[in-house]
Write a protein that holds these residues in place. Structure first.
Motif, PDB file in Angstrom:
ATOM      1  N   GLN B 242       0.956  -0.827   0.001  1.00 36.34           N
ATOM      2  CA  GLN B 242       0.090   0.486  -0.025  1.00 36.34           C
ATOM      3  C   GLN B 242       1.101   1.471   0.103  1.00 36.34           C
ATOM      4  O   GLN B 242       0.654   2.218  -0.062  1.00 36.34           O
ATOM      5  CB  GLN B 242      -0.383  -0.029   1.306  1.00 36.34           C
ATOM      6  CG  GLN B 242      -1.912  -1.108   1.063  1.00 36.34           C
ATOM      7  CD  GLN B 242      -3.185  -0.776   0.098  1.00 36.34           C
ATOM      8  OE1 GLN B 242      -2.563  -1.499  -1.042  1.00 36.34           O
ATOM      9  NE2 GLN B 242      -3.675   0.357   0.124  1.00 36.34           N
ATOM     10  N   THR B 244       4.394   1.370  -1.101  1.00 36.04           N
ATOM     11  CA  THR B 244       4.928   2.067  -2.667  1.00 36.04           C
ATOM     12  C   THR B 244       3.651   1.355  -3.596  1.00 36.04           C
ATOM     13  O   THR B 244       4.018   2.492  -4.278  1.00 36.04           O
ATOM     14  CB  THR B 244       5.802   1.017  -2.344  1.00 36.04           C
ATOM     15  OG1 THR B 244       5.605  -0.307  -2.488  1.00 36.04           O
ATOM     16  CG2 THR B 244       6.970   0.796  -1.502  1.00 36.04           C
ATOM     17  N   VAL B 245       3.804   0.783  -4.019  1.00 30.08           N
ATOM     18  CA  VAL B 245       2.878   0.042  -5.479  1.00 30.08           C
ATOM     19  C   VAL B 245       1.683   0.756  -5.158  1.00 30.08           C
ATOM     20  O   VAL B 245       1.410   1.976  -6.441  1.00 30.08           O
ATOM     21  CB  VAL B 245       2.106  -1.120  -5.780  1.00 30.08           C
ATOM     22  CG1 VAL B 245       1.965  -1.779  -6.603  1.00 30.08           C
ATOM     23  CG2 VAL B 245       4.091  -2.037  -5.189  1.00 30.08           C
ATOM     24  N   ALA B 246       1.062   1.060  -4.608  1.00 28.17           N
ATOM     25  CA  ALA B 246      -0.476   1.773  -4.607  1.00 28.17           C
ATOM     26  C   ALA B 246      -0.561   3.299  -4.209  1.00 28.17           C
ATOM     27  O   ALA B 246      -1.240   3.837  -4.282  1.00 28.17           O
ATOM     28  CB  ALA B 246      -1.636   1.200  -3.566  1.00 28.17           C
ATOM     29  N   ARG B 247       0.827   3.822  -3.437  1.00 30.67           N
ATOM     30  CA  ARG B 247       0.942   5.294  -3.437  1.00 30.67           C
ATOM     31  C   ARG B 247      -0.312   5.267  -2.072  1.00 30.67           C
ATOM     32  O   ARG B 247      -0.566   6.829  -2.503  1.00 30.67           O
ATOM     33  CB  ARG B 247       1.651   5.934  -4.472  1.00 30.67           C
ATOM     34  CG  ARG B 247       2.429   5.223  -5.324  1.00 30.67           C
ATOM     35  CD  ARG B 247       2.568   6.642  -6.110  1.00 30.67           C
ATOM     36  NE  ARG B 247       1.687   6.646  -7.340  1.00 30.67           N
ATOM     37  CZ  ARG B 247       1.645   6.199  -8.917  1.00 30.67           C
ATOM     38  NH1 ARG B 247       2.633   5.555  -9.306  1.00 30.67           N
ATOM     39  NH2 ARG B 247       0.939   6.798  -9.080  1.00 30.67           N
TER      40      ARG B 247
END
Lengths: 343, 295
Positions: B242, B244-247
């Motif tokens: 959440q 990093t990837v999903a920001r």
């Protein structure tokens, strides 16, 4: 006792002075990049020619790098983001304008590469380092009859012996391509179809993995992996390479371009420009391509290559660049959370 | 003023300052972030919002993942306890304590990640266990030992075993073993004596060990990431994704609050139990005193 203490203090002061002066003599260039991405020989050659020291720090995904920089990670001069994150970093004002007059070697870039750059076509903020694709690698010691397609993941033989990247855009991109859609699709219907396909693949993969696929496919722990060719061939010995078949699936794949950018708060901007110019030198560029076994984005380096790359620029025709999709990322996130965590 | 009469607060100031700086302030930031709106490109923006919490509380997937995380951690803690009790007992009663304790601590000399990777060489398709079983002819195809939820438990147990053995050892070592004999003289068999005399008197060590294993196990990230497979994810992995990837920083902050909640609850229960015990003890002392007075 007191005398020992005083002499100890004196000794520390001496160390500090020596430390400061020896550090002060050489400029330091701080690079934040992917692991094993710039060959050690190239780094050493640059250090020698420009009388400086390079500190090379690594990250394992664009997201890790971006989060660290956003959370206040500072002190880096050059970073190597892929296209989508380059455009985000430009938009968020994290990058310094590149002074193109300081990089005459920009002229060496292959027009076939620059034509694909839509996030920064004029190289105002970024200069491409490498271009490539994500594909499938098979260890042919274990099985040799398979389609050169993403559908290889659906074969009964590979159940529990395959991996997909733990990368939302790459995996969704592969599924979208298999279905004949764009990797940047925002159509709900298409995304749902892709989700179903990834869930089907999830049944047969052992894990979603960014760290072990290369070692795994070389050692035989995995038979089929989704990943980056340069990582896989880096792990293999001359003999082992014979058993590895890396292919770009016939449906097409994703395309990435990693760029060199200079961070806004870089304190060694001149040296950073020198570094970028140095990387674009034909001999250096060829050295890097030979090391990574990737096609050179440098048209003058082509004839200097001594190794045959895993694939050529011409093979990338059917590969599509992952673009930043802004707040629509949430569409992908929701699907990915469902796939990965059952949310 | 005499130097030794400086109030205790002065001596504890560095510690308090350290904790407030590196523990309290980050946590306050996480709490605030969890109530904000995610920025499109990471970070947080106004307005304040309960979105992260409502999403988390209303989605059954979060509860399942929380359940899986707690279940894996409880299993690992129980197995650790079961394995450690005999080991700690043996070490405490052995003549070669120092050597054995060194052996327990030796794995710490190797990097945490390297030790996880070592498990792949043991349990992998081409690993030690499978090669051995194939060689003996017991199996014809390699077993799938890696990339399962059970693998996560095995590796967590391995990683945190010393954290259970050491506190158990230190409390068993202080135990007066003549009490066991006394218990047996009074009619208990060996197992009863251990259960009713030894275990209650080393309770402090057991609780310390359970806390030292359970809390870090709950927050595992690298272990499920590397050996967990498609079904072995834990909350720690979701927090990282959440962030990093999903920001989506507020979402990962809100999930982190679950950990804070669980550890705080555990600590409160522990303190409460201690308080009750202390009251019981005081009561007994007073009773004894009154009896003496009567006599």
């Amino acid at each position: 006792m007191k005398r020992i203490f005083t002499s100890f203090l004196l000794f520390l002061t001496f160390l500090a002075i020596v430390g400061i002066t020896s550090c002060g003599r050489k400029a330091v260039l701080n690079i934040y990049s992917w692991a094993e991405y710039v060959p050690q020989e190239v780094i050493e050659q640059f250090e020698e020619e420009f009388n400086c020291r390079i500190v090379y720090d690594t990250y394992d995904s664009n997201e890790t790098m971006y989060t660290k920089l956003r959370a206040g990670g500072a002190g880096y001069d050059i970073v190597f983001p892929s296209g989508d994150y380059t455009s985000i970093m430009i938009r968020e004002g994290m990058l310094k304008n590149i002074d193109r007059t300081k990089i005459p070697n920009l002229a060496n870039l292959d027009p076939r590469v620059t034509a694909k750059i839509n996030y920064d076509p004029e190289h105002e903020y970024s200069v491409p380092y490498m271009i490539g694709t994500t594909g499938i690698a098979v260890n042919t010691r274990y099985f040799s009859e398979y389609p050169r397609s993403w559908r290889i993941l659906e074969m009964e033989e590979v159940r529990g012996k395959a991996t997909l990247l733990d990368d939302m855009r790459e995996v969704m991109g592969a599924a979208l391509k298999t279905l004949g859609y764009s990797v940047n699709s925002l159509e709900k219907e298409q995304l749902n179809e892709a989700k179903e396909l990834v869930l089907l693949w999830k049944d047969s993969v052992a894990k979603f993995d960014n760290e072990l696929f290369a070692k795994g496919v070389v050692s035989g722990e995995f038979w089929v992996v989704h990943g980056y060719g340069e990582n896989i061939f880096y792990e293999a010995t001359e003999d082992e390479i014979e058993d590895i078949d890396f292919f770009i699936p016939e449906e097409g794949s994703t395309l990435w371009i990693d760029n060199m950018v200079i961070l806004k708060d870089s304190k060694h901007s001149d040296l950073a420009h020198e570094f970028i110019n140095f990387i674009l030198r034909p001999d250096i560029s060829a050295e890097i391509s030979d090391y990574l076994l990737l096609p050179s984005p440098n048209s003058k380096a082509a004839e200097l290559l001594t190794e045959e790359p895993i694939y050529e620029l011409a093979d990338l025709e059917n590969c599509e660049m992952i673009e930043d999709i802004g707040e629509d990322l949430v569409l992908f996130n929701d699907i990915w959370n469902e796939i990965r965590f059952g949310l | 003023m005499n130097r030794s009469s400086l109030p205790g607060i002065v001596y504890s100031l560095p510690g308090i300052a350290w904790l407030s700086f590196f523990f309290l302030i980050p946590y306050i930031i996480i709490i605030i972030y969890s109530f904000l709106t995610p920025g499109i490109y990471g970070g947080v923006t106004l307005p304040f919002s309960l979105e992260s919490y409502t999403r988390m509380l209303t989605s059954p997937g979060y509860w399942e993942l929380l359940w899986q995380t707690v279940w894996i951690s409880v299993m690992a803690t129980v197995i650790c306890l079961g394995l450690s009790l005999p080991v700690a007992y043996y070490i405490a009663t052995s003549k070669r304590k120092n050597l054995l304790l060194t052996l327990v601590v030796i794995p710490f000399w190797t990097n945490f990640l390297v030790r996880i990777f070592a498990w792949m060489l043991v349990l992998g398709r081409t690993g030690l266990v499978n090669s051995f079983l194939l060689w003996t002819g017991l199996i014809e195809q390699p077993l799938q030992l890696m990339y399962r939820p059970a693998t996560v438990i095995v590796v967590i147990v391995y990683m945190y075993l010393p954290y259970m053995i050491l506190p158990l050892y230190s409390s068993i070592e202080k135990f007066d073993f003549t009490l066991l004999e006394a218990g047996m003289d009074l009619g208990a068999n060996r197992n009863e004596a251990i259960l009713k005399v030894l275990i209650p008197s080393i309770k402090g060590g057991i609780i310390a060990g359970v806390i030292l294993v359970f809390i870090p196990a709950l927050g595992s990230y690298a272990i499920p990431d590397l050996v967990g497979g498609t079904e072995g994810a834990m909350l720690g992995n979701l927090i990282a994704k959440q962030l990093t990837v999903a920001r989506n920083w507020p979402s990962s902050s809100a999930i982190s609050m679950i950990f804070l909640l669980i550890s705080t609850l555990g600590l409160l229960v522990y303190l409460r139990m201690n308080a009750i015990q202390a009251r019981v003890r005081r009561f007994r002392v007073r009773e004894d005193y009154m009896k003496e007075q009567e006599q």
